[in-house]
Design an enzyme around this catalytic site. Structure first.
Site, PDB file in Angstrom:
ATOM      1  N   TYR A 111      23.338 -35.627  -8.415  1.00 35.86           N
ATOM      2  CA  TYR A 111      23.292 -35.616  -6.957  1.00 35.86           C
ATOM      3  C   TYR A 111      23.838 -36.883  -6.313  1.00 35.86           C
ATOM      4  CZ  TYR A 111      20.269 -31.659  -7.891  1.00 35.86           C
ATOM      5  OH  TYR A 111      19.768 -30.467  -8.361  1.00 35.86           O
TER       6      TYR A 111
ATOM      7  N   VAL B  28      30.417 -46.974 -10.658  1.00 42.90           N
ATOM      8  CA  VAL B  28      29.557 -47.685 -11.609  1.00 42.90           C
ATOM      9  C   VAL B  28      28.333 -46.880 -12.015  1.00 42.90           C
ATOM     10  CG1 VAL B  28      30.313 -49.962 -10.849  1.00 42.90           C
ATOM     11  CG2 VAL B  28      28.370 -48.864  -9.717  1.00 42.90           C
ATOM     12  N   GLY B  29      28.125 -45.718 -11.417  1.00 42.83           N
ATOM     13  CA  GLY B  29      26.994 -44.882 -11.782  1.00 42.83           C
ATOM     14  C   GLY B  29      27.221 -43.477 -11.266  1.00 42.83           C
TER      15      GLY B  29
ATOM     16  N   ASP C  93       9.598 -41.994  -9.860  1.00 43.12           N
ATOM     17  CA  ASP C  93      10.562 -42.116 -10.961  1.00 43.12           C
ATOM     18  C   ASP C  93      10.671 -43.574 -11.408  1.00 43.12           C
ATOM     19  OD1 ASP C  93      12.333 -41.232 -12.875  1.00 43.12           O
ATOM     20  OD2 ASP C  93      14.078 -41.330 -11.571  1.00 43.12           O
TER      21      ASP C  93
END
Length: 462
Positions: free
Chosen positions: A32, A27-28, A142
């Protein structure tokens, strides 16, 4: 999504994982990390399995999530699988959507966008998450809408701590006096997250706490004990600050990887050395990072918050730069030039004398970027988008801000509208966010003047 690359198939062949979890689609993905939807065999709980291909990124994320395990607005880590020979795998709660999807839904499918009460509740949840980080001397580095994940019932959770850094040094340690960080001696223990309640925050914490699943980590593997936690500087391993992952739990990410940036570690005496400026996603990156600063703290997260809040209010990104130079130009166009007058000492930023811009005579101003918003809403954003990091309001200060504590009050979490899954909103999204990884588009800026200086050269953009 497409089939995972060959490097990611190891998760399917590791019996210690497959014996406990069924692994479904990816799903992603990022440089990394890869994230899979999974199901725990013991109770059929849906989870996210995050396979991290970078050792340091995995270490950062595990440490941060264990430190923040009692915060209802941080994603839950049920357990993790650590091996010197294989990628680390984190088992996280599965959250189907994120704040970016909320903004898209408000812009595209919801009549009249977001109500003031909804905006305030999203803000409160975000501030609670960031306050938890800063109270524990964690800089996320982030913050952006796609890293603020949301459950089906409206609980917002901060995710993706692959770039996070623990600031535990002689002059920086978490304290329990309501401030996010302050002076402390070398061996002062850092307290676990203990929220400071006020009426606006109470519902968020109460409702969020009931959705916080029990972690399932072997006691000998824990960095933090769930009942009593004490973290000392002497216990921290030296952590390189180079390439890291910024893949959110269940979303794609836009990490800008620059192998030329330096890495910094603790020195021989254990003191925290300078950080790297190559962190975060450009649209939400603080000016000091864009100018190459390696001496910064939680204030960079506060700038990111200002960008996120402005986007919640306008449903449009505030500074959608196409390169670092363009990013600075967009900031100056709205806020005016960076100078000693607005930030004493800014001339000492590493790249301040290398890159210069023509003076912006009449900055657009935040008022023009946030039309039809109240003075209090604009003031809230201004308190965060301050050039001088020391002048930015802390998350705790904002939780007590007049704007969040007056009518209309934040709606209950249960009253928040949660958008459909991201894929249902992304039919026309390719390219919508632009290429956040490109820094080579100088042609967009018109004339560029190069001049020699004692340090090399200077670039001036018209």
């Amino acid at each position: 999504m497409d089939s995972p690359p060959s490097k990611s198939w190891s998760i399917h062949t590791r019996k210690e994982i497959t014996s406990k979890y069924e692994i479904f689609e990816r799903v992603g993905s990022g440089a990394y990390s890869d994230v899979y939807r999974g199901r725990r065999r013991s109770d059929s709980l849906t989870v996210a399995l995050k396979e991290i291909h970078d050792y340091q990124s995995a270490l950062r994320e595990i440490e941060a999530l264990q430190t923040l395990q009692n915060c209802p607005n941080v994603v839950v880590m049920h357990e993790f699988f650590w091996s010197e020979d294989d990628d680390s795998v984190l088992v996280l709660e599965f959250l189907p959507t994120d704040l970016g999807a909320v903004i898209k839904a408000a812009k595209k499918i919801w009549d009249n966008g977001l109500t003031v009460g909804e905006i305030k509740r999203w803000m409160v949840q975000i501030l609670c998450a960031v306050d938890a980080c800063h109270r524990n001397s964690i800089v996320h580095r982030d913050l952006k809408p796609s890293n603020l994940l949301i459950s089906d019932d409206g609980i917002l959770k901060l995710a993706d701590f692959g770039q996070a850094r623990m600031l535990l040094a002689p002059g920086l340690a978490a304290v329990d006096d309501g401030q996010p960080y302050g002076k402390a001696s070398r061996n002062v223990p850092t307290p676990m997250y203990t929220p400071e309640f006020n009426p606006v925050m109470e519902n968020a914490y109460r409702e969020g706490q009931s959705h916080h699943y029990q972690r399932n980590v072997a006691k000998e593997d824990r960095i933090a004990d769930s009942d009593e936690f004490r973290y000392r500087l002497d216990d921290i391993d030296s952590i390189q600050d180079g390439n890291t992952s910024c893949l959110a739990t269940c979303t794609n990410s836009d990490f800008e990887d620059d192998p030329l940036k330096s890495s910094y570690v603790e020195d021989e005496e254990g003191d925290l050395a300078p950080l790297t400026s190559c962190v975060g996603t450009r649209w939400f990156r603080a000016p000091e990072l864009l100018y190459g600063s390696v001496n910064y703290g939680p204030e960079i997260d506060l700038w990111s918050l200002g960008c996120i809040f402005a986007e919640l209010l306008s449903l449009e990104p505030l500074f959608p730069g196409t390169s670092d130079i363009d990013q600075l130009g967009r900031i100056f166009t709205i806020l005016g030039n960076l100078s000693e007058e607005v930030w004493p000492g800014c001339v000492h930023l590493p790249d301040y004398k290398t890159i210069s811009f023509n003076k912006v005579e009449k900055p657009t101003g935040l008022e023009a970027c946030l039309p039809n918003r109240s003075p209090d809403e604009i003031l809230l954003v201004k308190k965060l988008l301050c050039y001088d990091p020391a002048g930015r309001a802390t998350s705790m200060e904002l939780l007590h801000d007049k704007y969040l504590n007056e009518d209309p009050l934040p709606v209950l979490v249960s009253e928040l509208r949660v958008p459909p899954k991201n894929s249902e909103l992304d039919e026309d999204s390719p390219g919508e966010w632009g290429d956040l990884n490109s820094d080579s588009d100088m042609d967009d800026f018109g004339p560029v003047q190069f001049s020699r200086t004692e340090n090399g050269f200077s670039v001036q953009f018209s």
